[in-house]
Scaffold this motif. Structure first.
Motif, PDB file in Angstrom:
ATOM      1  N   LEU A  14      12.929  25.257 -13.374  1.00 44.88           N
ATOM      2  CA  LEU A  14      13.645  26.353 -12.709  1.00 44.88           C
ATOM      3  C   LEU A  14      14.233  27.355 -13.692  1.00 44.88           C
ATOM      4  CD1 LEU A  14      15.747  24.477  -9.959  1.00 44.88           C
ATOM      5  CD2 LEU A  14      13.358  25.207  -9.870  1.00 44.88           C
ATOM      6  N   LEU A  15      14.235  27.051 -14.965  1.00 52.37           N
ATOM      7  CA  LEU A  15      14.911  27.910 -15.932  1.00 52.37           C
ATOM      8  C   LEU A  15      14.065  29.138 -16.262  1.00 52.37           C
ATOM      9  CD1 LEU A  15      16.498  25.298 -18.339  1.00 52.37           C
ATOM     10  CD2 LEU A  15      17.392  26.255 -16.211  1.00 52.37           C
ATOM     11  N   PRO A  16      14.713  30.259 -16.608  1.00 53.64           N
ATOM     12  CA  PRO A  16      13.986  31.516 -16.843  1.00 53.64           C
ATOM     13  C   PRO A  16      12.976  31.447 -17.974  1.00 53.64           C
ATOM     14  CG  PRO A  16      16.341  31.927 -16.581  1.00 53.64           C
ATOM     15  CD  PRO A  16      16.173  30.440 -16.675  1.00 53.64           C
ATOM     16  N   GLU A  17      13.278  30.675 -19.022  1.00 54.31           N
ATOM     17  CA  GLU A  17      12.404  30.638 -20.194  1.00 54.31           C
ATOM     18  C   GLU A  17      12.217  29.210 -20.675  1.00 54.31           C
ATOM     19  OE1 GLU A  17      13.829  33.175 -23.282  1.00 54.31           O
ATOM     20  OE2 GLU A  17      14.235  34.856 -21.915  1.00 54.31           O
ATOM     21  N   ALA A  18      11.050  28.932 -21.225  1.00 51.43           N
ATOM     22  CA  ALA A  18      10.774  27.623 -21.802  1.00 51.43           C
ATOM     23  C   ALA A  18      11.716  27.368 -22.974  1.00 51.43           C
ATOM     24  CB  ALA A  18       9.325  27.560 -22.275  1.00 51.43           C
ATOM     25  N   GLY A  19      12.137  26.115 -23.123  1.00 52.10           N
ATOM     26  CA  GLY A  19      13.016  25.763 -24.233  1.00 52.10           C
ATOM     27  C   GLY A  19      14.493  25.918 -23.941  1.00 52.10           C
ATOM     28  N   GLN A  20      14.836  26.520 -22.809  1.00 53.88           N
ATOM     29  CA  GLN A  20      16.240  26.660 -22.449  1.00 53.88           C
ATOM     30  C   GLN A  20      16.762  25.351 -21.868  1.00 53.88           C
ATOM     31  OE1 GLN A  20      16.052  30.198 -19.806  1.00 53.88           O
ATOM     32  NE2 GLN A  20      17.563  31.108 -21.187  1.00 53.88           N
ATOM     33  N   ASN A  21      18.077  25.216 -21.858  1.00 49.89           N
ATOM     34  CA  ASN A  21      18.702  24.147 -21.079  1.00 49.89           C
ATOM     35  C   ASN A  21      19.860  24.743 -20.294  1.00 49.89           C
ATOM     36  OD1 ASN A  21      21.240  23.927 -22.691  1.00 49.89           O
ATOM     37  ND2 ASN A  21      19.834  23.217 -24.295  1.00 49.89           N
ATOM     38  N   TYR A  22      20.372  23.981 -19.344  1.00 52.43           N
ATOM     39  CA  TYR A  22      21.383  24.533 -18.447  1.00 52.43           C
ATOM     40  C   TYR A  22      22.601  25.053 -19.214  1.00 52.43           C
ATOM     41  CZ  TYR A  22      24.989  24.896 -14.905  1.00 52.43           C
ATOM     42  OH  TYR A  22      26.008  25.360 -14.109  1.00 52.43           O
ATOM     43  N   ASP A  23      23.042  24.320 -20.226  1.00 50.26           N
ATOM     44  CA  ASP A  23      24.277  24.681 -20.916  1.00 50.26           C
ATOM     45  C   ASP A  23      24.188  26.006 -21.662  1.00 50.26           C
ATOM     46  OD1 ASP A  23      25.644  22.471 -20.023  1.00 50.26           O
ATOM     47  OD2 ASP A  23      25.040  21.221 -21.717  1.00 50.26           O
ATOM     48  N   ASN A  24      22.971  26.394 -22.096  1.00 54.57           N
ATOM     49  CA  ASN A  24      22.895  27.658 -22.838  1.00 54.57           C
ATOM     50  C   ASN A  24      22.416  28.822 -21.983  1.00 54.57           C
ATOM     51  OD1 ASN A  24      20.052  27.550 -22.730  1.00 54.57           O
ATOM     52  ND2 ASN A  24      19.862  26.665 -24.784  1.00 54.57           N
ATOM     53  N   LEU A  25      22.412  28.656 -20.657  1.00 57.47           N
ATOM     54  CA  LEU A  25      22.088  29.762 -19.769  1.00 57.47           C
ATOM     55  C   LEU A  25      23.219  30.780 -19.747  1.00 57.47           C
ATOM     56  CD1 LEU A  25      20.636  27.941 -16.609  1.00 57.47           C
ATOM     57  CD2 LEU A  25      19.343  29.185 -18.353  1.00 57.47           C
ATOM     58  N   SER A  26      22.871  32.015 -19.462  1.00 56.47           N
ATOM     59  CA  SER A  26      23.909  33.015 -19.201  1.00 56.47           C
ATOM     60  C   SER A  26      24.642  32.631 -17.922  1.00 56.47           C
ATOM     61  CB  SER A  26      23.283  34.399 -19.045  1.00 56.47           C
ATOM     62  OG  SER A  26      22.534  34.469 -17.828  1.00 56.47           O
ATOM     63  N   ALA A 131      17.980  15.885 -13.475  1.00 58.80           N
ATOM     64  CA  ALA A 131      16.882  16.320 -14.346  1.00 58.80           C
ATOM     65  C   ALA A 131      17.120  17.724 -14.893  1.00 58.80           C
ATOM     66  CB  ALA A 131      15.558  16.268 -13.595  1.00 58.80           C
ATOM     67  N   MET A 132      17.896  18.544 -14.158  1.00 59.59           N
ATOM     68  CA  MET A 132      18.204  19.884 -14.656  1.00 59.59           C
ATOM     69  C   MET A 132      18.996  19.807 -15.955  1.00 59.59           C
ATOM     70  SD  MET A 132      18.202  23.106 -14.697  1.00 59.59           S
ATOM     71  CE  MET A 132      17.139  23.235 -13.267  1.00 59.59           C
ATOM     72  N   LEU A 133      19.929  18.879 -16.038  1.00 58.15           N
ATOM     73  CA  LEU A 133      20.754  18.749 -17.232  1.00 58.15           C
ATOM     74  C   LEU A 133      19.987  18.106 -18.384  1.00 58.15           C
ATOM     75  CD1 LEU A 133      24.018  17.529 -15.472  1.00 58.15           C
ATOM     76  CD2 LEU A 133      23.398  19.862 -16.129  1.00 58.15           C
ATOM     77  N   ARG A 134      18.993  17.298 -18.055  1.00 60.02           N
ATOM     78  CA  ARG A 134      18.218  16.610 -19.092  1.00 60.02           C
ATOM     79  C   ARG A 134      17.011  17.416 -19.558  1.00 60.02           C
ATOM     80  NH1 ARG A 134      18.750  10.814 -19.252  1.00 60.02           N
ATOM     81  NH2 ARG A 134      20.439  10.089 -17.909  1.00 60.02           N
ATOM     82  N   TYR A 135      16.287  18.003 -18.566  1.00 59.32           N
ATOM     83  CA  TYR A 135      14.999  18.609 -18.889  1.00 59.32           C
ATOM     84  C   TYR A 135      14.847  20.057 -18.421  1.00 59.32           C
ATOM     85  CZ  TYR A 135      14.191  13.556 -18.862  1.00 59.32           C
ATOM     86  OH  TYR A 135      14.297  12.205 -19.054  1.00 59.32           O
ATOM     87  N   GLY A 136      15.813  20.564 -17.678  1.00 61.31           N
ATOM     88  CA  GLY A 136      15.687  21.911 -17.127  1.00 61.31           C
ATOM     89  C   GLY A 136      14.777  21.973 -15.919  1.00 61.31           C
ATOM     90  N   THR A 137      14.661  20.845 -15.206  1.00 51.47           N
ATOM     91  CA  THR A 137      13.776  20.766 -14.040  1.00 51.47           C
ATOM     92  C   THR A 137      14.512  20.200 -12.840  1.00 51.47           C
ATOM     93  OG1 THR A 137      13.030  18.484 -14.474  1.00 51.47           O
ATOM     94  CG2 THR A 137      11.811  20.275 -15.563  1.00 51.47           C
ATOM     95  N   VAL A 138      13.884  20.317 -11.678  1.00 50.15           N
ATOM     96  CA  VAL A 138      14.258  19.523 -10.519  1.00 50.15           C
ATOM     97  C   VAL A 138      13.149  18.496 -10.338  1.00 50.15           C
ATOM     98  CG1 VAL A 138      13.173  21.173  -8.905  1.00 50.15           C
ATOM     99  CG2 VAL A 138      14.882  19.540  -8.064  1.00 50.15           C
TER     100      VAL A 138
END
Length: 244
Positions: A14-26, A131-138
């Motif tokens: 679900l994240l805008p870009e590959a390699g991102q994680n929830y904590d470093n999102l805007s 999974a969002m916090l671990r991998y950036g997925t649902v």
């Protein structure tokens, strides 16, 4: 091979870009992701009975893939008790997060983070938000284990369609899942925009008939219920039967 102890787990990013994680999102992206996850939970919970009707009966009561209703209840309770926000009075979850931030004199990111952690309370849910916090997925965990490519591919397609349609808020009646019959896989396909003649819809209608005990011998491949078969033999064997 697979048995009742196995499951097919599908991750969708679900994240805008590959390699991102929830904590470093805007802040804006974090609010969007939290809202998107909430809408996925709402839709999956509403169509729970429809989904259970096309999966093995054991998957409707699995302790490893529980119904999302408790996750949704925690979100509602947190907004109400901590922020004095009645979610039912807001058109979208994003509006409710904004109101909560105003009431608590805090940032919408702080509220979004708190709601994120109300949805992500371990992985043993049909819709795993952890999974969002671990991998950036649902992660979707309800489907049983399978070695049939047709079953796996059509489940991936169904879940991907659900993720895509929940990307935007449910602002119109046609997009609001609760306006559709939650126990009907046909209604769910209507909501997802899957054409009545589509192979994907026909697959799930046959799966429902199979588990209801009403699938006739002429309706599907005896090995995988595939819609992609030719009438080579009786009983029907699909053209890719060797893949099984």
């Amino acid at each position: 091979s697979s048995d009742s102890s196995c499951a097919l787990h599908v991750h969708v990013g679900l994240l805008p870009e590959a390699g991102q994680n929830y904590d470093n999102l805007s802040d804006d992206d974090a609010v969007e992701v939290v809202s998107w996850l909430y809408r996925i939970l709402v839709a999956y919970d509403h169509f729970w009975d429809a989904l259970c009707s096309v999966l093995a009966p054991s998957r409707s009561r699995s302790q490893w893939a529980e119904k999302p209703s408790s996750q949704l209840a925690r979100v509602r309770d947190t907004l109400s008790s901590r922020y004095d926000v009645d979610l039912s009075q807001h058109k979208t979850i994003t509006h409710a997060l904004g109101k909560a931030a105003m009431n608590a004199d805090t940032t919408i990111r702080e509220v979004a983070n708190r709601i994120m952690y109300q949805m992500a309370t371990g992985r043993y849910w049909a819709v795993n938000c952890d999974a969002m916090l671990r991998y950036g997925t649902v992660e979707f965990r309800q489907h049983g284990g399978t070695t049939h490519p047709t079953h796996a591919i059509n489940w991936v397609k169904l879940m991907y369609n659900l993720v895509e349609i929940t990307r935007e808020p449910f602002l119109s009646n046609v997009r609001q899942p609760t306006n559709y019959v939650g126990s009907s896989i046909t209604a769910m396909c209507d909501w997802l925009g899957i054409h009545p003649s589509a192979t994907l819809r026909n697959h799930w209608l046959r799966r429902k008939a199979r588990f209801a005990g009403t699938l006739s011998a002429g309706q599907a491949c005896v090995q995988c219920e595939s819609s992609d078969f030719t009438w080579l033999t009786r009983p029907v064997i699909c053209t890719h039967a060797t893949a099984h």
